[in-house]
Scaffold this motif. Structure first.
Motif, PDB file in Angstrom:
ATOM      1  N   ILE A 107      -6.019   3.785  -0.206  1.00  0.00           N
ATOM      2  CA  ILE A 107      -6.737   3.625   0.520  1.00  0.00           C
ATOM      3  C   ILE A 107      -6.323   4.011   1.527  1.00  0.00           C
ATOM      4  O   ILE A 107      -5.991   4.668   2.178  1.00  0.00           O
ATOM      5  CB  ILE A 107      -5.361   1.713   1.199  1.00  0.00           C
ATOM      6  CG1 ILE A 107      -5.130   1.247  -0.457  1.00  0.00           C
ATOM      7  CG2 ILE A 107      -6.333   1.277   1.713  1.00  0.00           C
ATOM      8  CD1 ILE A 107      -6.311   0.652  -1.404  1.00  0.00           C
TER       9      ILE A 107
ATOM     10  N   ALA B 133      -1.148  -0.982  -4.509  1.00  0.00           N
ATOM     11  CA  ALA B 133      -2.295   0.156  -4.798  1.00  0.00           C
ATOM     12  C   ALA B 133      -1.457   1.590  -4.573  1.00  0.00           C
ATOM     13  O   ALA B 133       0.031   1.622  -4.241  1.00  0.00           O
ATOM     14  CB  ALA B 133      -2.879   0.069  -4.072  1.00  0.00           C
TER      15      ALA B 133
ATOM     16  N   PHE C 118     -10.665  -3.282  -0.402  1.00  0.00           N
ATOM     17  CA  PHE C 118      -9.642  -3.973  -1.280  1.00  0.00           C
ATOM     18  C   PHE C 118      -9.161  -5.612  -0.936  1.00  0.00           C
ATOM     19  O   PHE C 118      -9.335  -6.149  -2.192  1.00  0.00           O
ATOM     20  CB  PHE C 118      -8.635  -2.315  -0.979  1.00  0.00           C
ATOM     21  CG  PHE C 118      -7.153  -2.956  -1.565  1.00  0.00           C
ATOM     22  CD1 PHE C 118      -7.677  -3.381  -3.167  1.00  0.00           C
ATOM     23  CD2 PHE C 118      -5.963  -3.018  -1.370  1.00  0.00           C
ATOM     24  CE1 PHE C 118      -5.927  -3.579  -3.898  1.00  0.00           C
ATOM     25  CE2 PHE C 118      -5.122  -3.356  -2.348  1.00  0.00           C
ATOM     26  CZ  PHE C 118      -5.074  -3.770  -3.161  1.00  0.00           C
TER      27      PHE C 118
ATOM     28  N   LEU D 240       0.990  -1.110  -0.337  1.00  0.00           N
ATOM     29  CA  LEU D 240      -0.050  -0.171  -0.096  1.00  0.00           C
ATOM     30  C   LEU D 240       1.029   1.449  -0.080  1.00  0.00           C
ATOM     31  O   LEU D 240       1.472   1.355   0.577  1.00  0.00           O
ATOM     32  CB  LEU D 240      -0.724  -0.117   1.113  1.00  0.00           C
ATOM     33  CG  LEU D 240      -1.720  -1.141   1.837  1.00  0.00           C
ATOM     34  CD1 LEU D 240      -2.400  -1.068   2.577  1.00  0.00           C
ATOM     35  CD2 LEU D 240      -2.936  -1.700  -0.196  1.00  0.00           C
TER      36      LEU D 240
ATOM     37  N   PHE E  80     -10.405   0.295   3.249  1.00  0.00           N
ATOM     38  CA  PHE E  80      -9.136  -1.219   3.461  1.00  0.00           C
ATOM     39  C   PHE E  80      -9.613  -2.234   3.100  1.00  0.00           C
ATOM     40  O   PHE E  80      -8.933  -3.411   2.529  1.00  0.00           O
ATOM     41  CB  PHE E  80      -8.589  -0.627   4.794  1.00  0.00           C
ATOM     42  CG  PHE E  80      -7.138  -1.052   4.898  1.00  0.00           C
ATOM     43  CD1 PHE E  80      -6.238  -1.857   4.302  1.00  0.00           C
ATOM     44  CD2 PHE E  80      -7.159  -1.959   6.276  1.00  0.00           C
ATOM     45  CE1 PHE E  80      -5.074  -2.272   4.747  1.00  0.00           C
ATOM     46  CE2 PHE E  80      -6.389  -2.384   6.667  1.00  0.00           C
ATOM     47  CZ  PHE E  80      -5.678  -3.428   6.189  1.00  0.00           C
TER      48      PHE E  80
ATOM     49  N   THR F  38      -9.872   7.540  -3.703  1.00  0.00           N
ATOM     50  CA  THR F  38     -10.010   6.848  -2.067  1.00  0.00           C
ATOM     51  C   THR F  38     -10.748   5.274  -2.298  1.00  0.00           C
ATOM     52  O   THR F  38     -11.817   5.296  -2.761  1.00  0.00           O
ATOM     53  CB  THR F  38     -10.191   6.944  -0.744  1.00  0.00           C
ATOM     54  OG1 THR F  38      -9.332   8.363  -1.380  1.00  0.00           O
ATOM     55  CG2 THR F  38     -10.020   6.507  -0.035  1.00  0.00           C
ATOM     56  N   ILE F  39     -10.524   3.973  -2.060  1.00  0.00           N
ATOM     57  CA  ILE F  39     -10.845   2.660  -2.297  1.00  0.00           C
ATOM     58  C   ILE F  39     -11.119   2.370  -0.206  1.00  0.00           C
ATOM     59  O   ILE F  39      -9.859   2.393   0.205  1.00  0.00           O
ATOM     60  CB  ILE F  39     -10.045   1.860  -3.293  1.00  0.00           C
ATOM     61  CG1 ILE F  39     -10.581   2.125  -4.135  1.00  0.00           C
ATOM     62  CG2 ILE F  39     -10.869   0.638  -2.452  1.00  0.00           C
ATOM     63  CD1 ILE F  39     -11.601   2.142  -5.089  1.00  0.00           C
TER      64      ILE F  39
ATOM     65  N   LYS G  69     -10.641   4.878   4.409  1.00  0.00           N
ATOM     66  CA  LYS G  69     -11.502   4.471   5.307  1.00  0.00           C
ATOM     67  C   LYS G  69     -12.468   3.875   4.335  1.00  0.00           C
ATOM     68  O   LYS G  69     -13.255   3.104   4.993  1.00  0.00           O
ATOM     69  CB  LYS G  69     -11.473   5.067   6.710  1.00  0.00           C
ATOM     70  CG  LYS G  69     -12.557   4.715   7.520  1.00  0.00           C
ATOM     71  CD  LYS G  69     -12.398   4.754   8.815  1.00  0.00           C
ATOM     72  CE  LYS G  69     -12.878   4.000  10.245  1.00  0.00           C
ATOM     73  NZ  LYS G  69     -12.726   4.889  11.008  1.00  0.00           N
TER      74      LYS G  69
ATOM     75  N   GLU H 141      -2.671   6.395   6.734  1.00  0.00           N
ATOM     76  CA  GLU H 141      -2.335   4.687   7.491  1.00  0.00           C
ATOM     77  C   GLU H 141      -3.421   5.041   8.633  1.00  0.00           C
ATOM     78  O   GLU H 141      -4.291   4.405   9.259  1.00  0.00           O
ATOM     79  CB  GLU H 141      -1.360   4.513   7.789  1.00  0.00           C
ATOM     80  CG  GLU H 141      -0.776   5.350   8.197  1.00  0.00           C
ATOM     81  CD  GLU H 141       0.157   6.280   7.985  1.00  0.00           C
ATOM     82  OE1 GLU H 141       1.076   7.343   8.566  1.00  0.00           O
ATOM     83  OE2 GLU H 141      -0.264   6.931   6.709  1.00  0.00           O
TER      84      GLU H 141
END
Length: 382
Positions: free
Chosen positions: A243, A221, A278, A197, A275, A272-273, A245, A299
């Motif tokens: 990645i 990603a 994904f 990530l 976590f 954004t996808i 939330k 993160e």
């Protein structure tokens, strides 16, 4: 001479004139078709000769002449390697080098298959003792930072002494250009899953792992497509998004292609996808053996999902080991998130965290190992 005779001669003279004109036109047409204009050869095969003419007359450009002998001696192209970006300032791809496998590759390839039904007792490592020793070492250090958000985000190198409780296991360094990732190789053979990530234009560590650990699938990603796409697809599957939330369009700190040399990060709106979506819905994973997470502050959006009973557990997803880079410097609210994350990890006793390394004030890395999940323990610690 009578009138009739004169008329006859005039008509013949007119006929001869028409015949001469017709023959002249035919001759001109034939001359044009037999001498076509020569085609101009390719630029790499010609040289242009320009004559200067005194007075106000424009220069005369002669038709290029083909230099066959000279073109054979010259390479087809003398241009330098092109940059893979529109502005000519980004990542430059090097020529492929000879691939040298790590000697451990064959060792790993010849291991026996992983089988949970096989009794491995007595275990090589006493896991309960390992966790107890780790807690006894690290808690006195970390407890003094409880409530002190700044210290818990800046002083992690003080916990380095606690790495000694894990000296029974070989933890391998996988260096790339800017940092070191840590990995424990399996003790048995099965398919391995590795997830990156935040690729950050640097896949040297993943390439080393690929030459060391056989039978591994790589998934990466990063929202900046080039050069990450070309770098990662050389050995794995690449996904062009960030990645987080929640799904959406979010402002993330990213490294644009044109800033490869300066390593200057910028904030950009990226797709954004989530976590868990994904890992579960896109990749369809249940166990991730190795994860490297370095997403420049993103993160903090999903650290709480790693805890026991969180979204990962609800989806039945296990992470056996992961490297995490924390960037509270670039996302100050994340400092509190990480403070809470650390104390909850210690409370749950699912992970031990080793190999602390500070790279800047508010930027540090750690290596987490799952000592709770039976499959992870049997695969990497026995």
């Amino acid at each position: 001479m009578d009138t009739r005779s004169k008329t006859f001669r005039r008509s013949h003279a007119f006929f001869y004139v028409l015949l001469i004109v017709f023959i002249y036109i035919i001759f001109c047409l034939l001359a044009n078709t037999t001498n076509p204009v020569p085609k101009i050869p390719e630029e790499s095969q010609v040289s242009y000769v320009v004559k200067k003419v005194e007075s106000t007359v424009k220069p005369i450009i002669q038709i290029p002449e083909v230099k066959k002998e000279e073109s054979k001696l010259k390479p087809k192209s003398t241009r330098k390697p092109e940059w893979d970006t529109l502005d000519g300032m980004g990542y430059e791809f090097e020529k492929p080098k000879e691939i040298k496998m790590d000697p451990r590759f064959e060792i790993q390839n010849n291991l026996s298959k992983c089988d949970l039904t096989v009794d491995k007792s007595p275990s090589k490592i006493d896991i309960p003792k390992l966790m107890n020793d780790f807690q006894n070492c690290i808690k006195p250090i970390v407890e003094k930072w409880k409530g002190d958000v700044k210290s818990i985000n800046t002083k992690w190198t003080e916990t380095l002494s606690c790495d000694s409780v894990f000296n029974q296991v070989e933890i391998l360094p996988m260096e790339n250009v800017h940092e070191t990732k840590w990995t424990i190789l399996p003790t048995c053979k099965e398919e391995n899953i590795m997830v990156t990530l935040g690729i950050g234009h640097d896949t040297i560590a993943e390439e080393k792992l690929n030459r060391t650990l056989p039978n591994t699938k790589f998934f990466g990603a990063d929202p900046i497509i080039e050069p990450n796409r070309q770098l990662y697809t050389a050995f794995g599957k690449y996904f062009p998004f960030a990645i987080g939330k929640k799904p959406g369009f979010t402002k993330f700190r990213v490294l644009p292609n044109q800033n490869q040399k300066t390593r200057k990060y910028e904030y950009q709106d990226v797709t954004t996808i989530p976590f868990t979506y994904f890992l579960s819905d896109i990749l369809g994973l249940k166990q991730i053996d190795i994860a490297w997470i370095d997403i420049e502050g993103g993160e903090f959006e999903f650290l709480d999902q790693i805890h026991r009973g969180g979204p990962l557990d609800q989806k039945g997803i296990t992470i056996c080991q992961f490297n995490l880079e924390v960037h509270s410097k670039f996302h100050p609210p994340g400092a509190q998130v990480y403070h809470d994350f650390v104390f909850r990890v210690l409370e749950e006793k699912r992970y031990v965290f080793l190999k602390p390394a500070a790279t800047d004030i508010g930027v540090h890395r750690m290596f987490f190992i799952n000592v709770e999940n039976e499959k992870c323990i049997r695969k990497f610690l026995q």
